[in-house]
Scaffold this motif. Structure first.
Motif, PDB file in Angstrom:
ATOM      1  N   VAL A  88       0.858  -1.170   0.000  1.00 14.16           N
ATOM      2  CA  VAL A  88       0.000   0.000   0.000  1.00 14.16           C
ATOM      3  C   VAL A  88       0.902   1.229   0.000  1.00 14.16           C
ATOM      4  O   VAL A  88       1.894   1.286   0.726  1.00 14.16           O
ATOM      5  N   LYS A  89       0.568   2.190  -0.835  1.00 12.45           N
ATOM      6  CA  LYS A  89       1.355   3.420  -0.912  1.00 12.45           C
ATOM      7  C   LYS A  89       1.301   4.161   0.415  1.00 12.45           C
ATOM      8  O   LYS A  89       0.341   4.038   1.179  1.00 12.45           O
ATOM      9  N   GLU A  90       2.326   4.923   0.663  1.00 14.26           N
ATOM     10  CA  GLU A  90       2.401   5.720   1.887  1.00 14.26           C
ATOM     11  C   GLU A  90       1.305   6.776   1.890  1.00 14.26           C
ATOM     12  O   GLU A  90       0.968   7.333   0.840  1.00 14.26           O
ATOM     13  N   PRO A  91       0.766   7.089   3.070  1.00  8.43           N
ATOM     14  CA  PRO A  91      -0.283   8.112   3.121  1.00  8.43           C
ATOM     15  C   PRO A  91       0.277   9.494   2.817  1.00  8.43           C
ATOM     16  O   PRO A  91       1.410   9.808   3.174  1.00  8.43           O
ATOM     17  N   GLU A 169      -8.095   4.147  -1.240  1.00 11.26           N
ATOM     18  CA  GLU A 169      -7.748   5.567  -1.177  1.00 11.26           C
ATOM     19  C   GLU A 169      -6.277   5.805  -1.517  1.00 11.26           C
ATOM     20  O   GLU A 169      -5.948   6.708  -2.267  1.00 11.26           O
ATOM     21  N   ARG A 170      -5.406   5.008  -0.917  1.00  8.16           N
ATOM     22  CA  ARG A 170      -3.972   5.201  -1.101  1.00  8.16           C
ATOM     23  C   ARG A 170      -3.450   4.609  -2.408  1.00  8.16           C
ATOM     24  O   ARG A 170      -2.519   5.115  -2.984  1.00  8.16           O
ATOM     25  N   GLY A 171      -4.042   3.490  -2.806  1.00  8.53           N
ATOM     26  CA  GLY A 171      -3.570   2.791  -3.989  1.00  8.53           C
ATOM     27  C   GLY A 171      -2.499   1.760  -3.635  1.00  8.53           C
ATOM     28  O   GLY A 171      -1.932   1.782  -2.536  1.00  8.53           O
ATOM     29  N   LEU A 172      -2.282   0.849  -4.546  1.00  7.60           N
ATOM     30  CA  LEU A 172      -1.281  -0.198  -4.353  1.00  7.60           C
ATOM     31  C   LEU A 172      -0.180  -0.034  -5.392  1.00  7.60           C
ATOM     32  O   LEU A 172      -0.415   0.478  -6.490  1.00  7.60           O
ATOM     33  N   GLU A 173       1.000  -0.470  -5.019  1.00 11.73           N
ATOM     34  CA  GLU A 173       2.107  -0.482  -5.972  1.00 11.73           C
ATOM     35  C   GLU A 173       2.838  -1.802  -5.857  1.00 11.73           C
ATOM     36  O   GLU A 173       2.885  -2.407  -4.792  1.00 11.73           O
ATOM     37  N   LYS A 174       3.372  -2.230  -6.973  1.00 11.59           N
ATOM     38  CA  LYS A 174       4.075  -3.510  -7.039  1.00 11.59           C
ATOM     39  C   LYS A 174       5.391  -3.377  -6.273  1.00 11.59           C
ATOM     40  O   LYS A 174       6.085  -2.368  -6.364  1.00 11.59           O
ATOM     41  N   ILE A 175       5.729  -4.409  -5.511  1.00 10.74           N
ATOM     42  CA  ILE A 175       6.989  -4.428  -4.775  1.00 10.74           C
ATOM     43  C   ILE A 175       8.106  -4.734  -5.751  1.00 10.74           C
ATOM     44  O   ILE A 175       8.068  -5.726  -6.476  1.00 10.74           O
ATOM     45  N   LYS A 176       9.094  -3.867  -5.742  1.00 10.99           N
ATOM     46  CA  LYS A 176      10.251  -4.062  -6.621  1.00 10.99           C
ATOM     47  C   LYS A 176      11.264  -4.934  -5.899  1.00 10.99           C
ATOM     48  O   LYS A 176      11.575  -4.701  -4.741  1.00 10.99           O
TER      49      LYS A 176
END
Length: 177
Positions: A88-91, A169-176
Motif C-alpha cells: 500500500v502506498k504511503e499516506p 484511497e492510497r492505492g497499491l504499488e508492485k513491490i520491486k
C-alpha cells in the motif's frame, strides 16, 4: 498461456463483471460508500439477535448488500493471497485517520495485516457462512439459540472494510525486488 479471470460476482450490484480485483474494488466503493456497508452489516447483526425482521425499505436492498459484501470478501481474499507482491502506498496525510477508527496504527500503516489476521483466524468459507447466517437471521422473525460465534467475524469484517477503503484511497504499488 491464458490466465483465468477470477469471478468476483460484481454483475449483481455493479452491472458489469470486473476482470481484476483492482477494478472490482473501485466498483465496490463507487457503488456505495463505506458507511453504507458498515451500517447495513451492523444492522443485520443487531437484527439477528432480535425477533423482529430487519426493516429496510426494499427487500432487494438486502440481497444487493449480501452480494456486494460477498464480492468484497472475494476481492480482498484474492488481494490478500497476492500481498507479497503488492504494498500500500504511503499516506499523503496522516491526520485523516478518524474515519477508519477500527484500525490500529500498525494496521493503518499496513492494511494488508488486517486481512492476514482475519484470514488466519477465520477461513474464507467461514466468512461466507457468517454473511449468509446473519442475513438469514436478520430476516427471520424467529429468535434462534445458536452456538456459533458471530462477533469475531463481524469485527474482522468491519476492520477489513476500513482496510479495503484505505487501500483503495492510497492505492497499491508492485513491490520491486
Amino acid at each position: 498461456m491464458k490466465k483465468n479471470k477470477k469471478n468476483f460476482e460484481t454483475k449483481f450490484w455493479a452491472g458489469f463483471e470486473a476482470g481484476n480485483p483492482f477494478e472490482a474494488s473501485d466498483a465496490l466503493f463507487d457503488f456505495a460508500h463505506l458507511d453504507y456497508y458498515k451500517r447495513n452489516l451492523t444492522q443485520a447483526v443487531i437484527y439477528s439477535f432480535k425477533e423482529e425482521i430487519c426493516s429496510n425499505n426494499t427487500p432487494s436492498e438486502i440481497f444487493i448488500f449480501y452480494k456486494a459484501i460477498g464480492s468484497f470478501l472475494k476481492i480482498y481474499y484474492s488481494l490478500h493471497k497476492k500481498s507479497s507482491k503488492w504494498k500500500v502506498k504511503e499516506p499523503v496525510r496522516t491526520e485523516d485517520v478518524f474515519h477508519l477508527t477500527s484500525l490500529t496504527k500498525e494496521e493503518y500503516d499496513n492494511p494488508f495485516t488486517v486481512f492476514q489476521k482475519a484470514f488466519a483466524e477465520t477461513a474464507f468459507k467461514d466468512f461466507e457462512f457468517f454473511l449468509a447466517e446473519i442475513i438469514n437471521l436478520s430476516l427471520s422473525p424467529c429468535k434462534e439459540d445458536w452456538n456459533i460465534d458471530l462477533m469475531s467475524p463481524y469485527i474482522h469484517l468491519i476492520k477489513m472494510l476500513d482496510a479495503g477503503e484505505l487501500m483503495r484511497e492510497r492505492g497499491l504499488e508492485k513491490i520491486k525486488k
